[in-house]
Write a protein that holds these residues in place. Sequence first.
Motif, PDB file in Angstrom:
ATOM      1  N   ALA A  16       1.127  -1.417  -0.259  1.00 39.93           N
ATOM      2  CA  ALA A  16       0.049  -0.155   0.122  1.00 39.93           C
ATOM      3  C   ALA A  16       1.392   1.426  -0.195  1.00 39.93           C
ATOM      4  O   ALA A  16       0.319   2.273  -0.415  1.00 39.93           O
ATOM      5  N   VAL A  17       1.955   1.169   0.718  1.00 39.48           N
ATOM      6  CA  VAL A  17       2.893   2.469   0.895  1.00 39.48           C
ATOM      7  C   VAL A  17       3.381   3.130  -0.444  1.00 39.48           C
ATOM      8  O   VAL A  17       3.274   4.486  -1.104  1.00 39.48           O
ATOM      9  N   PRO A  18       3.780   1.728  -1.439  1.00 38.85           N
ATOM     10  CA  PRO A  18       4.165   3.206  -2.204  1.00 38.85           C
ATOM     11  C   PRO A  18       3.068   3.337  -3.149  1.00 38.85           C
ATOM     12  O   PRO A  18       3.412   4.132  -4.338  1.00 38.85           O
ATOM     13  N   ILE A  19       2.386   2.654  -2.927  1.00 39.33           N
ATOM     14  CA  ILE A  19       1.699   3.427  -4.166  1.00 39.33           C
ATOM     15  C   ILE A  19       0.713   4.413  -3.651  1.00 39.33           C
ATOM     16  O   ILE A  19       0.637   5.600  -3.911  1.00 39.33           O
ATOM     17  N   MET A  20       0.869   4.808  -2.232  1.00 40.90           N
ATOM     18  CA  MET A  20       0.154   6.025  -1.669  1.00 40.90           C
ATOM     19  C   MET A  20       1.492   7.387  -2.260  1.00 40.90           C
ATOM     20  O   MET A  20       0.831   8.512  -2.766  1.00 40.90           O
ATOM     21  N   LEU A  21       2.340   6.861  -2.203  1.00 35.67           N
ATOM     22  CA  LEU A  21       3.663   7.596  -2.408  1.00 35.67           C
ATOM     23  C   LEU A  21       3.247   8.106  -3.269  1.00 35.67           C
ATOM     24  O   LEU A  21       4.165   9.712  -4.201  1.00 35.67           O
ATOM     25  N   ALA A  22       3.173   7.009  -4.768  1.00 38.19           N
ATOM     26  CA  ALA A  22       3.283   7.463  -6.391  1.00 38.19           C
ATOM     27  C   ALA A  22       2.080   7.960  -6.580  1.00 38.19           C
ATOM     28  O   ALA A  22       1.952   9.028  -7.570  1.00 38.19           O
ATOM     29  N   ASN A  23       0.703   8.156  -5.834  1.00 39.96           N
ATOM     30  CA  ASN A  23      -0.300   9.110  -5.787  1.00 39.96           C
ATOM     31  C   ASN A  23      -0.137  10.357  -5.363  1.00 39.96           C
ATOM     32  O   ASN A  23      -0.568  11.427  -6.146  1.00 39.96           O
ATOM     33  N   ILE A  24       0.541  10.444  -5.058  1.00 37.43           N
ATOM     34  CA  ILE A  24       0.858  11.992  -4.032  1.00 37.43           C
ATOM     35  C   ILE A  24       1.869  12.500  -5.768  1.00 37.43           C
ATOM     36  O   ILE A  24       1.494  13.442  -5.926  1.00 37.43           O
ATOM     37  N   ALA A  25       2.339  11.872  -6.431  1.00 37.40           N
ATOM     38  CA  ALA A  25       3.456  12.559  -7.676  1.00 37.40           C
ATOM     39  C   ALA A  25       2.880  12.733  -8.514  1.00 37.40           C
ATOM     40  O   ALA A  25       2.539  13.752  -9.367  1.00 37.40           O
ATOM     41  N   VAL A  26       0.971  12.676  -8.343  1.00 37.65           N
ATOM     42  CA  VAL A  26       0.612  12.119  -9.783  1.00 37.65           C
ATOM     43  C   VAL A  26      -0.356  13.469 -10.573  1.00 37.65           C
ATOM     44  O   VAL A  26       0.371  14.383 -11.167  1.00 37.65           O
ATOM     45  N   PRO A  27      -0.913  14.555  -8.554  1.00 39.18           N
ATOM     46  CA  PRO A  27      -0.759  15.963  -9.274  1.00 39.18           C
ATOM     47  C   PRO A  27      -0.017  16.689  -9.540  1.00 39.18           C
ATOM     48  O   PRO A  27      -0.298  17.994  -9.754  1.00 39.18           O
ATOM     49  N   ALA A 282      -8.949   9.881  -1.450  1.00 39.48           N
ATOM     50  CA  ALA A 282      -8.911   7.912  -2.057  1.00 39.48           C
ATOM     51  C   ALA A 282      -7.782   8.191  -2.671  1.00 39.48           C
ATOM     52  O   ALA A 282      -7.073   6.963  -2.693  1.00 39.48           O
ATOM     53  N   TYR A 283      -7.127   8.985  -2.975  1.00 37.13           N
ATOM     54  CA  TYR A 283      -5.631   8.786  -3.284  1.00 37.13           C
ATOM     55  C   TYR A 283      -4.745   8.015  -2.209  1.00 37.13           C
ATOM     56  O   TYR A 283      -4.349   6.793  -2.654  1.00 37.13           O
ATOM     57  N   ALA A 284      -4.890   7.900  -0.709  1.00 38.49           N
ATOM     58  CA  ALA A 284      -4.551   7.219   0.061  1.00 38.49           C
ATOM     59  C   ALA A 284      -5.625   5.319   0.195  1.00 38.49           C
ATOM     60  O   ALA A 284      -4.518   4.500   0.316  1.00 38.49           O
ATOM     61  N   LEU A 285      -7.009   5.492   0.058  1.00 37.92           N
ATOM     62  CA  LEU A 285      -7.796   4.458   0.035  1.00 37.92           C
ATOM     63  C   LEU A 285      -7.010   3.734  -0.817  1.00 37.92           C
ATOM     64  O   LEU A 285      -6.909   2.118  -1.104  1.00 37.92           O
ATOM     65  N   ASP A 286      -6.305   4.342  -2.402  1.00 33.78           N
ATOM     66  CA  ASP A 286      -6.465   3.040  -2.991  1.00 33.78           C
ATOM     67  C   ASP A 286      -5.064   1.928  -2.363  1.00 33.78           C
ATOM     68  O   ASP A 286      -5.046   1.384  -3.772  1.00 33.78           O
ATOM     69  N   GLY A 287      -3.940   2.545  -1.470  1.00 34.45           N
ATOM     70  CA  GLY A 287      -2.929   1.895  -1.497  1.00 34.45           C
ATOM     71  C   GLY A 287      -3.879   0.547  -0.927  1.00 34.45           C
ATOM     72  O   GLY A 287      -3.189  -0.391  -1.524  1.00 34.45           O
ATOM     73  N   PHE A 288      -4.717   0.572   0.500  1.00 35.72           N
ATOM     74  CA  PHE A 288      -5.189  -0.463   0.742  1.00 35.72           C
ATOM     75  C   PHE A 288      -6.114  -1.085  -0.633  1.00 35.72           C
ATOM     76  O   PHE A 288      -6.318  -2.557  -0.188  1.00 35.72           O
ATOM     77  N   PRO A 367     -16.128   1.627   3.417  1.00 32.09           N
ATOM     78  CA  PRO A 367     -16.380  -0.046   2.305  1.00 32.09           C
ATOM     79  C   PRO A 367     -16.552  -0.125   1.500  1.00 32.09           C
ATOM     80  O   PRO A 367     -16.087  -0.870   0.417  1.00 32.09           O
ATOM     81  N   SER A 368     -16.341   1.248   0.630  1.00 29.61           N
ATOM     82  CA  SER A 368     -17.010   1.398  -0.879  1.00 29.61           C
ATOM     83  C   SER A 368     -15.817   1.576  -1.419  1.00 29.61           C
ATOM     84  O   SER A 368     -15.250   0.714  -2.647  1.00 29.61           O
ATOM     85  N   PHE A 369     -14.552   1.109  -1.039  1.00 25.62           N
ATOM     86  CA  PHE A 369     -13.355   1.771  -1.507  1.00 25.62           C
ATOM     87  C   PHE A 369     -12.678   0.337  -1.380  1.00 25.62           C
ATOM     88  O   PHE A 369     -11.910  -0.332  -2.431  1.00 25.62           O
ATOM     89  N   MET A 370     -12.383   0.211  -0.253  1.00 24.02           N
ATOM     90  CA  MET A 370     -11.827  -1.097   0.118  1.00 24.02           C
ATOM     91  C   MET A 370     -13.164  -3.111  -0.983  1.00 24.02           C
ATOM     92  O   MET A 370     -12.200  -3.166  -1.242  1.00 24.02           O
TER      93      MET A 370
END
Length: 440
Positions: A16-27, A282-288, A367-370
């Motif tokens: 999860a953590v690398p995805i969260m960091l990658a999402n930070i770079a998107v914007p 949403a960016y954070a939840l994407d990782g999990f 719940p919807s995201f997970m």
Amino acid sequence: MTQSEPITHARVLQIAVPIMLANIAVPLIGAVDTAVVGQIPQAEPIAAVGVGSIVLSALYWVFGFLRMGTGGLTAQAAGQGDRAEVAALLMRSLLIGLSGGVLLLLFLQPLLQIAFAYSPTSPEVEVMSRAYMQIRIWSAPAAIAMFGISGWLIAQERTRAVLALQLWMTAANVVLDVWFVLGLGWGVDGVAFASFLAEWSGLLLGLWLCRGALIRRGAWQWGRVFDRVRLKRMAVVNMDILIRSLLLEAVFLSFLFYYSPAFGVVALAANQVLMQFIHLMAYALDGFAFAAEALVGQALGAGRRDRLRQGAVISSLWGFIFNFGFALAFVFFGGMIIDLITKDPEVQQAARRYLPWIAISPLLALPSFMLDGIFIGATRTRDMRNMMLISALAYFAAVWLLLPIWSNHGLWAALMVSFVARGLTLGLRYPALERSAVSA
């Protein structure tokens, strides 16, 4: 293959953590594009890059199903230990992505005619936007193929590779933006060329990261790659996800571009500001959600009901921990964040008025995201499509009922209803998903 390794809290965080960091770079890419072109002392270049980026992002987003569909199918093949199918799925996703990019190239001109027919831009901005898109569109095959590569890597828990890809493209875009625009004076064309080169270089790096699968026979066994049964399954999965995503987009687009303007420019601006909180969550939840996707898909492929439940529960637990933290942060620091985003006193005051909806959104949306991640991993995409349809209908019904009574508060309440409806309906389908895994 990772189906024999224990599912632990550390393993979930490693995904999860690398995805969260990658999402930070998107914007950051869009921010840098705007900042660099903003050094030109004219408003038109900034507007042109903004309009062009929005149109291209919308066109690319149509192919976003490729990431989710490839991720779920690859995770299951990995769980089955089918290395040849894992390699074949990579090749299929690359071929679909490259073909989708070529289609956009072929139909660019009529698509631009449609886009600008509904865009109230000035002639100068339209000319610059068209020039920007006619350069950058040549990287569409690379950009869309990257959806498949990302899903393929995530399914095998190689999220550090996804982070490396995103950081590389962000860094390349920044360096080339500065060189082409500020150094060479290419203006809007320079921003387009920077994105073009960054996206193609990202694809090349992605192929290198996937080289182990590309040298396997499964990737080049055309009978397997174009197997009718497997292609049909992939097409059904991707079509379900596409319909589900269009319904979800209809909810958010109607919220911002149809219903919000009815309450005036201040309320519209406040809703735009508060929607950034939703995006951050949403960016954070994407990782999990991605962690759940990979672990559930592998468990289902291996026929391990116990591991499926374990992956779903541990990923959701960490999603709850982070979302509870977001809820607290929105309560105690929401006003400060609003003041950082906007300096208009009226907008600040209006945004604070609706901030309680944002404070409860992390817990209502969890719940919807997970469950999205869980159902993608299990490729139960028909359930996702159908439950999203019910949730969208619940949203529009809530809008119809609540807007006349609560105005903009009613609009935010309707959005919360859509989150809860999606979580509840998918939750009711979860037992069937779990039963589909045969316990070892």
